[in-house]
Design a protein around this motif. Sequence first.
Motif, short mmCIF file in Angstrom:
data_model
loop_
_atom_site.label_atom_id
_atom_site.label_comp_id
_atom_site.label_asym_id
_atom_site.label_seq_id
_atom_site.Cartn_x
_atom_site.Cartn_y
_atom_site.Cartn_z
N LYS A 19 0.84 -1.20 0.00
CA LYS A 19 0.00 0.00 0.00
C LYS A 19 0.88 1.25 0.00
CE LYS A 19 -3.68 2.36 2.55
NZ LYS A 19 -4.58 2.31 3.75
N ASN A 20 1.93 1.25 0.83
CA ASN A 20 2.88 2.36 0.83
C ASN A 20 3.58 2.49 -0.52
OD1 ASN A 20 2.38 3.17 3.47
ND2 ASN A 20 3.87 1.72 4.31
N TRP A 21 3.90 1.36 -1.11
CA TRP A 21 4.54 1.36 -2.44
C TRP A 21 3.65 2.02 -3.48
CZ3 TRP A 21 8.56 0.22 -5.68
CH2 TRP A 21 8.25 -0.05 -7.02
N ASP A 22 2.39 1.60 -3.52
CA ASP A 22 1.45 2.13 -4.50
C ASP A 22 1.21 3.63 -4.33
OD1 ASP A 22 1.15 -0.34 -5.68
OD2 ASP A 22 -0.61 -0.88 -4.49
N ASN A 23 1.20 4.10 -3.08
CA ASN A 23 0.87 5.50 -2.81
C ASN A 23 2.08 6.43 -2.86
OD1 ASN A 23 -1.81 4.79 -2.39
ND2 ASN A 23 -1.55 4.53 -0.19
N LYS A 24 3.24 5.95 -2.41
CA LYS A 24 4.37 6.84 -2.22
C LYS A 24 5.52 6.65 -3.21
CE LYS A 24 3.49 7.18 2.76
NZ LYS A 24 4.06 7.00 4.12
N ILE A 25 5.62 5.48 -3.81
CA ILE A 25 6.76 5.19 -4.68
C ILE A 25 6.37 5.11 -6.15
CG2 ILE A 25 8.64 3.60 -5.16
CD1 ILE A 25 8.89 4.98 -2.48
N LEU A 26 5.40 4.27 -6.44
CA LEU A 26 5.02 3.99 -7.83
C LEU A 26 4.70 5.24 -8.65
CD1 LEU A 26 4.55 1.82 -9.94
CD2 LEU A 26 2.20 1.60 -9.12
N PRO A 27 3.96 6.24 -8.12
CA PRO A 27 3.62 7.41 -8.94
C PRO A 27 4.83 8.25 -9.34
CG PRO A 27 2.14 7.24 -7.05
CD PRO A 27 3.26 6.29 -6.80
N HIS A 28 5.95 8.10 -8.65
CA HIS A 28 7.11 8.96 -8.91
C HIS A 28 8.19 8.27 -9.73
CE1 HIS A 28 5.47 11.80 -6.00
NE2 HIS A 28 5.31 10.79 -5.16
N LEU A 29 7.98 7.02 -10.10
CA LEU A 29 9.00 6.30 -10.86
C LEU A 29 9.10 6.84 -12.29
CD1 LEU A 29 8.37 2.62 -9.73
CD2 LEU A 29 10.23 4.15 -9.04
N PRO A 30 10.28 6.78 -12.90
CA PRO A 30 10.46 7.25 -14.28
C PRO A 30 9.57 6.47 -15.25
CG PRO A 30 12.58 6.86 -13.21
CD PRO A 30 11.54 6.28 -12.31
N ILE A 53 9.27 -3.61 -12.65
CA ILE A 53 8.41 -3.06 -11.59
C ILE A 53 8.23 -4.09 -10.48
CG2 ILE A 53 6.10 -2.25 -11.02
CD1 ILE A 53 7.66 -0.22 -12.54
N ASP A 54 8.05 -5.36 -10.86
CA ASP A 54 7.93 -6.42 -9.86
C ASP A 54 9.22 -6.56 -9.06
OD1 ASP A 54 5.32 -7.03 -10.44
OD2 ASP A 54 5.82 -8.61 -11.87
N LEU A 55 10.35 -6.42 -9.73
CA LEU A 55 11.64 -6.49 -9.03
C LEU A 55 11.74 -5.38 -7.99
CD1 LEU A 55 14.52 -7.51 -8.61
CD2 LEU A 55 15.23 -6.07 -10.52
N LEU A 56 11.33 -4.17 -8.36
CA LEU A 56 11.38 -3.05 -7.43
C LEU A 56 10.40 -3.25 -6.27
CD1 LEU A 56 11.64 0.09 -9.75
CD2 LEU A 56 13.33 -0.73 -8.12
#
Length: 214
Positions: A19-30, A53-56
């Motif tokens: 959930k933290n990944w989806d909200n805080k990390i994923l939107p900012h990835l290149p 993406i799965d690796l990250l």
Amino acid sequence: MNFQNDFNKLNSKIQEVFKNWDNKILPHLPQHMDEIAKRTGTLHRKRGLCSCIDLLRMLFLYANSNFSFRILAAAACALGVSAISDTAWRKHFSKAAPFLREILHSLLSAFLPATDISTFNNVKNVLLVDASVIRQNGKQQHQQRIHLCYSRNENRMKQVKVSDQHTAESLAHFSMKKGDVVLADAGYGTAQNFIYAQEQGADVILRITPKNFC
């Protein structure tokens, strides 16, 4: 042992991390993640793991938990990410450093004006060196010191070293070559740092005090 209770706790932990990944990390990835993965040789053969993406996501899960690689492999299989072994995950993670470095550079570059590298072709390589202390959470509040060498010409981080708070700031943490110009603050203004840079053939611009520069 209550296996059902242990499983529920584990599943709750995984869901919280994602959930933290989806909200805080994923939107900012290149946007060009696949291009970065291809350029750095990440997932070159794509055996059992087809998405960078799965690796990250699994790297993020591993960093935010106390999972062993065996538990991580089981979680990845249960989530439908991949059925590869714990040894395979360990190999993927060990080869991910160039990939992570390029992603971090891409994210940080978004905050800086674009640099035309061609304008630096006939200019010495300027390296900016400094260190920052990061205090960890918890009762002990242990500290880590992050030593950073940044290339002004290339507008990117060149070298990073992480140590505890007992490791002093030093130019010796970094490699440099003949013709480099190193800029650093008073924390590096010692005779030892000057001598090290001279031995590497580099020039330095340091803020010094006489008592520290005997």
